[in-house]
Scaffold this motif. Structure first.
Motif, PDB file in Angstrom:
ATOM      1  N   ASP A 264       0.846  -1.186   0.000  1.00 40.62           N
ATOM      2  CA  ASP A 264       0.000   0.000   0.000  1.00 40.62           C
ATOM      3  C   ASP A 264       0.883   1.238   0.000  1.00 40.62           C
ATOM      4  OD1 ASP A 264      -1.878   1.952   0.301  1.00 40.62           O
ATOM      5  OD2 ASP A 264      -2.586   1.323   2.274  1.00 40.62           O
ATOM      6  N   PRO A 265       0.820   2.105  -1.027  1.00 42.84           N
ATOM      7  CA  PRO A 265       1.680   3.295  -1.048  1.00 42.84           C
ATOM      8  C   PRO A 265       1.429   4.243   0.122  1.00 42.84           C
ATOM      9  CG  PRO A 265       0.035   3.392  -2.798  1.00 42.84           C
ATOM     10  CD  PRO A 265      -0.031   2.016  -2.224  1.00 42.84           C
ATOM     11  N   ASP A 266       0.229   4.183   0.725  1.00 43.21           N
ATOM     12  CA  ASP A 266      -0.055   5.049   1.864  1.00 43.21           C
ATOM     13  C   ASP A 266       0.764   4.678   3.093  1.00 43.21           C
ATOM     14  OD1 ASP A 266      -1.817   6.575   0.482  1.00 43.21           O
ATOM     15  OD2 ASP A 266      -3.626   5.593   1.237  1.00 43.21           O
ATOM     16  N   THR A 267       1.476   3.545   3.053  1.00 38.44           N
ATOM     17  CA  THR A 267       2.302   3.138   4.188  1.00 38.44           C
ATOM     18  C   THR A 267       3.726   3.669   4.110  1.00 38.44           C
ATOM     19  OG1 THR A 267       2.909   1.064   3.078  1.00 38.44           O
ATOM     20  CG2 THR A 267       0.951   1.027   4.506  1.00 38.44           C
ATOM     21  N   PHE A 268       4.108   4.269   2.976  1.00 35.99           N
ATOM     22  CA  PHE A 268       5.472   4.796   2.870  1.00 35.99           C
ATOM     23  C   PHE A 268       5.549   6.107   2.090  1.00 35.99           C
ATOM     24  CE2 PHE A 268       4.886   1.969  -0.757  1.00 35.99           C
ATOM     25  CZ  PHE A 268       5.371   2.722  -1.813  1.00 35.99           C
ATOM     26  N   PHE A 269       4.433   6.557   1.490  1.00 35.61           N
ATOM     27  CA  PHE A 269       4.446   7.791   0.701  1.00 35.61           C
ATOM     28  C   PHE A 269       3.268   8.652   1.120  1.00 35.61           C
ATOM     29  CE2 PHE A 269       3.412  10.147  -3.305  1.00 35.61           C
ATOM     30  CZ  PHE A 269       4.614  10.841  -3.412  1.00 35.61           C
ATOM     31  N   PRO A 270       3.531   9.849   1.682  1.00 38.58           N
ATOM     32  CA  PRO A 270       2.421  10.711   2.109  1.00 38.58           C
ATOM     33  C   PRO A 270       1.473  11.027   0.954  1.00 38.58           C
ATOM     34  CG  PRO A 270       4.511  11.534   2.970  1.00 38.58           C
ATOM     35  CD  PRO A 270       4.843  10.445   1.989  1.00 38.58           C
ATOM     36  N   ARG A 271       0.192  11.101   1.262  1.00 39.68           N
ATOM     37  CA  ARG A 271      -0.829  11.329   0.245  1.00 39.68           C
ATOM     38  C   ARG A 271      -0.495  12.558  -0.596  1.00 39.68           C
ATOM     39  NH1 ARG A 271      -3.542  10.914   4.962  1.00 39.68           N
ATOM     40  NH2 ARG A 271      -4.492  12.977   4.815  1.00 39.68           N
ATOM     41  N   CYS A 272      -0.748  12.444  -1.895  1.00 36.81           N
ATOM     42  CA  CYS A 272      -0.302  13.467  -2.828  1.00 36.81           C
ATOM     43  C   CYS A 272      -1.348  13.643  -3.924  1.00 36.81           C
ATOM     44  CB  CYS A 272       1.043  13.049  -3.428  1.00 36.81           C
ATOM     45  SG  CYS A 272       1.862  14.322  -4.395  1.00 36.81           S
ATOM     46  N   TYR A 273      -1.528  14.902  -4.370  1.00 36.39           N
ATOM     47  CA  TYR A 273      -2.522  15.210  -5.403  1.00 36.39           C
ATOM     48  C   TYR A 273      -1.951  16.243  -6.372  1.00 36.39           C
ATOM     49  CZ  TYR A 273      -5.750  13.099  -2.041  1.00 36.39           C
ATOM     50  OH  TYR A 273      -6.364  12.251  -1.151  1.00 36.39           O
ATOM     51  N   ARG A 274      -2.375  16.149  -7.631  1.00 35.43           N
ATOM     52  CA  ARG A 274      -2.035  17.166  -8.632  1.00 35.43           C
ATOM     53  C   ARG A 274      -3.206  18.143  -8.709  1.00 35.43           C
ATOM     54  NH1 ARG A 274      -1.487  14.182 -13.962  1.00 35.43           N
ATOM     55  NH2 ARG A 274      -3.432  13.315 -13.146  1.00 35.43           N
ATOM     56  N   LEU A 275      -3.006  19.334  -8.197  1.00 33.17           N
ATOM     57  CA  LEU A 275      -4.108  20.277  -8.071  1.00 33.17           C
ATOM     58  C   LEU A 275      -4.599  20.821  -9.404  1.00 33.17           C
ATOM     59  CD1 LEU A 275      -3.177  22.332  -4.885  1.00 33.17           C
ATOM     60  CD2 LEU A 275      -4.748  20.417  -5.129  1.00 33.17           C
ATOM     61  N   ALA A 276      -3.778  20.719 -10.453  1.00 34.93           N
ATOM     62  CA  ALA A 276      -4.226  21.226 -11.751  1.00 34.93           C
ATOM     63  C   ALA A 276      -5.217  20.284 -12.416  1.00 34.93           C
ATOM     64  CB  ALA A 276      -3.015  21.452 -12.666  1.00 34.93           C
ATOM     65  N   ALA A 277      -5.230  19.013 -12.018  1.00 32.51           N
ATOM     66  CA  ALA A 277      -6.202  18.061 -12.556  1.00 32.51           C
ATOM     67  C   ALA A 277      -7.504  18.194 -11.778  1.00 32.51           C
ATOM     68  CB  ALA A 277      -5.658  16.644 -12.455  1.00 32.51           C
ATOM     69  N   LEU A 278      -8.590  18.403 -12.488  1.00 37.09           N
ATOM     70  CA  LEU A 278      -9.861  18.735 -11.847  1.00 37.09           C
ATOM     71  C   LEU A 278     -10.333  17.624 -10.905  1.00 37.09           C
ATOM     72  CD1 LEU A 278     -12.132  20.791 -11.604  1.00 37.09           C
ATOM     73  CD2 LEU A 278     -13.273  19.670 -13.538  1.00 37.09           C
ATOM     74  N   ASP A 279     -10.238  16.363 -11.343  1.00 33.95           N
ATOM     75  CA  ASP A 279     -10.707  15.277 -10.488  1.00 33.95           C
ATOM     76  C   ASP A 279      -9.850  15.133  -9.240  1.00 33.95           C
ATOM     77  OD1 ASP A 279      -8.565  14.573 -12.016  1.00 33.95           O
ATOM     78  OD2 ASP A 279      -9.165  12.481 -12.281  1.00 33.95           O
ATOM     79  N   GLU A 280      -8.539  15.339  -9.377  1.00 35.16           N
ATOM     80  CA  GLU A 280      -7.656  15.241  -8.212  1.00 35.16           C
ATOM     81  C   GLU A 280      -7.826  16.451  -7.294  1.00 35.16           C
ATOM     82  OE1 GLU A 280      -3.664  13.911  -8.659  1.00 35.16           O
ATOM     83  OE2 GLU A 280      -4.053  13.016 -10.617  1.00 35.16           O
ATOM     84  N   ARG A 281      -8.174  17.574  -7.867  1.00 36.87           N
ATOM     85  CA  ARG A 281      -8.437  18.763  -7.053  1.00 36.87           C
ATOM     86  C   ARG A 281      -9.637  18.508  -6.131  1.00 36.87           C
ATOM     87  NH1 ARG A 281      -7.579  24.419  -8.036  1.00 36.87           N
ATOM     88  NH2 ARG A 281      -9.126  25.732  -7.008  1.00 36.87           N
ATOM     89  N   HIS A 282     -10.694  17.914  -6.687  1.00 39.49           N
ATOM     90  CA  HIS A 282     -11.862  17.576  -5.876  1.00 39.49           C
ATOM     91  C   HIS A 282     -11.505  16.514  -4.829  1.00 39.49           C
ATOM     92  CE1 HIS A 282     -14.274  20.180  -8.199  1.00 39.49           C
ATOM     93  NE2 HIS A 282     -14.453  19.385  -9.245  1.00 39.49           N
ATOM     94  N   ALA A 283     -10.672  15.540  -5.230  1.00 38.71           N
ATOM     95  CA  ALA A 283     -10.255  14.505  -4.286  1.00 38.71           C
ATOM     96  C   ALA A 283      -9.451  15.100  -3.139  1.00 38.71           C
ATOM     97  CB  ALA A 283      -9.443  13.434  -5.009  1.00 38.71           C
TER      98      ALA A 283
END
Length: 482
Positions: free
Chosen positions: A57-76
């Motif tokens: 699970d990447p959440d066990t070694f990599f802090p949560r990350c989002y690309r704010l320019a992508a609309l769906d990831e911005r909402h996420a």
């Protein structure tokens, strides 16, 4: 480009994009792979495909990350921020009544504008409901519920965040009952099972905002308010267009040395992408922060004066070698994190023979000494800026030549402190399917409930028995009638 052939005419410097793999001779080496941006700026997106390569699970070694320019990831991200505000409020309520790491949470001064404690029972109940809805969504218990009625209006969220800011960020006195504290503790225990990053999140909901394709900490900022974070990404239209604005959850509760924050620079070498061949450098170094800042980059810290109250064991140049931090010699978790990151980029980076590349990965430790991968840097600085890097950087470059040159002549040649940790051919899963799945960040299923299902008609008995298996020689072929 490295090579043995001497040239008399000076040629302009070629970039990795200009190098034609067909023109690379057997005695030449290139020190960069094409499309390396897929591993550093694309790390946020690549690790979401890790389940195709490994069960980790990447959440066990990599802090949560989002690309704010992508609309769906911005909402996420907005949903994640709001949910994190809920769990942060619950932790704040619990920590007001208990000891954390052997120290009592200090009581903040009451705001002059507040004449009496603020009753936030309604806000706490809202946070509990949001967490409960999230847990049900993970268990698919909400599959028959109406999503539109479940969504909280924006105005209600604004009021919730205002109360959260007032209490957690502003230090307002609160009036909460023991009954709510018990419910907060129980909910946090349930959230901890599904969220491996709950302990490192802290209570202030701090996120680090990184503009892509920049080095030495340029343009990186931290913010803990949703409106501030969204406003920060509006400044550079080019980065917005190229989807290079990344927001990542900040480790609010890292492991400290003498109450001083630090991160770890770890080198690794890739000599081939198919088969993926990774060399891990046994030595690393620690970079201390001079102030209470979010960045430990030497390019930033070298211009700052250390705080007067800082522990005397922290060196003036803000660095330790790995020998000065013996308890960090257990490197298995760091090795796994790097391999996971490279596996997910293996199909995206062009594999080119006679090519190698040195990378620098940055880690932080939590209070359990668990390493968290923050980012991977191509072309890491190798400047001898301190006595620690003066020794290590020269050794890394020398050992790199041992791996890429000496081993071409003799496979058993000495590779210094580089250790081969992974070598495997490319995953057989079709790249086209991986690309398609990477574009489908969300899956939505729509349907309707069958109110009056029709019963199937009874099966009719057939007089034709199932023919037994016959050998090909005895099988009759019916002749067509003329």
């Amino acid at each position: 480009m490295l090579g043995y052939r001497k040239t008399t005419k000076r040629k302009p410097k070629a970039t990795c994009k200009q190098v034609d793999s067909l023109c690379i001779s057997e005695i030449s080496l290139v020190n960069h792979f094409p499309k390396v941006g897929k591993i550093n700026t694309g790390l946020c997106l690549n690790l979401r495909k890790l389940h195709w390569f490994d069960s980790a699970d990447p959440d066990t070694f990599f802090p949560r990350c989002y690309r704010l320019a992508a609309l769906d990831e911005r909402h996420a991200f907005i949903d994640d921020y709001r949910r994190t505000a809920c769990t942060s409020l619950l932790k704040y309520i619990v920590e007001k009544d208990q000891y954390v790491q052997g120290e009592r949470i200090s009581k903040k001064k009451q705001s002059k504008r507040q004449s009496s404690p603020v009753n936030i029972s309604q806000t706490i109940n809202k946070a509990l409901k949001v967490c409960e809805d999230f847990l049900q969504s993970l268990e698919h218990s909400d599959i028959d519920t109406n999503l539109e009625t479940q969504q909280t209006p924006a105005q209600e969220w604004a009021e919730f965040l205002d109360s959260y800011y007032l209490v957690v960020h502003g230090g307002a006195e609160i009036d909460s009952s023991d009954y709510l504290v018990i419910h907060c503790k129980a909910m946090l225990q349930r959230m901890k099972i599904v969220n491996p990053q709950l302990e490192i999140e802290g209570i202030h909901n701090i996120w680090i905002i990184k503009p892509g394709a920049k080095s030495r900490g340029r343009g990186i900022k931290c913010a803990n308010r949703l409106d501030q974070i969204l406003d920060l990404v509006k400044g550079d239209p080019k980065l917005i267009k190229e989807n290079k604005w990344v927001v990542q959850k900040y480790l609010e509760r890292p492991f400290l040395i003498h109450d001083t924050k630090f991160d770890v620079r770890q080198w690794f070498l890739v000599t081939d992408w198919n088969p993926l061949t990774v060399w891990f450098y046994k030595k690393c170094y620690l970079r201390f922060s001079t102030h209470s800042m979010h960045l430990c980059n030497n390019s930033i810290q070298k211009s700052l004066r250390p705080l007067l109250q800082r522990h005397g064991s922290i060196p003036v140049d803000n660095m330790w070698s790995v020998d000065q931090f013996k308890t960090f010699l257990c490197t298995k978790d760091r090795e796994r994190a790097l391999i996971y990151a490279l596996q997910t980029a293996q199909d995206l980076i062009e594999s080119r023979k006679n090519t190698f590349e040195l990378y620098g990965a940055d880690f932080m430790l939590d209070r359990d000494l668990h390493p968290w991968l923050l980012e991977i840097n191509s072309s890491p600085t190798m400047a001898p800026s301190t006595p620690v890097t003066a020794h290590l950087c020269a050794a890394v470059q020398e050992d790199t030549l041992r791996v890429v040159l000496d081993r071409r002549v003799k496979r058993t040649a000495n590779t210094g402190d580089f250790q081969l940790i992974y070598k495997k051919v490319r995953n057989s899963f079709p790249f086209v399917m991986l690309y398609f799945l990477s574009m489908c960040t969300t899956v939505r299923v729509e349907g309707f409930r069958v109110k009056c299902p029709y019963s199937l008609p009874p099966l009719k008995s057939s007089s034709c028995a199932v023919p037994k298996h016959r050998s090909p020689s005895k099988t009759r072929v019916p002749q067509q009638k003329k």
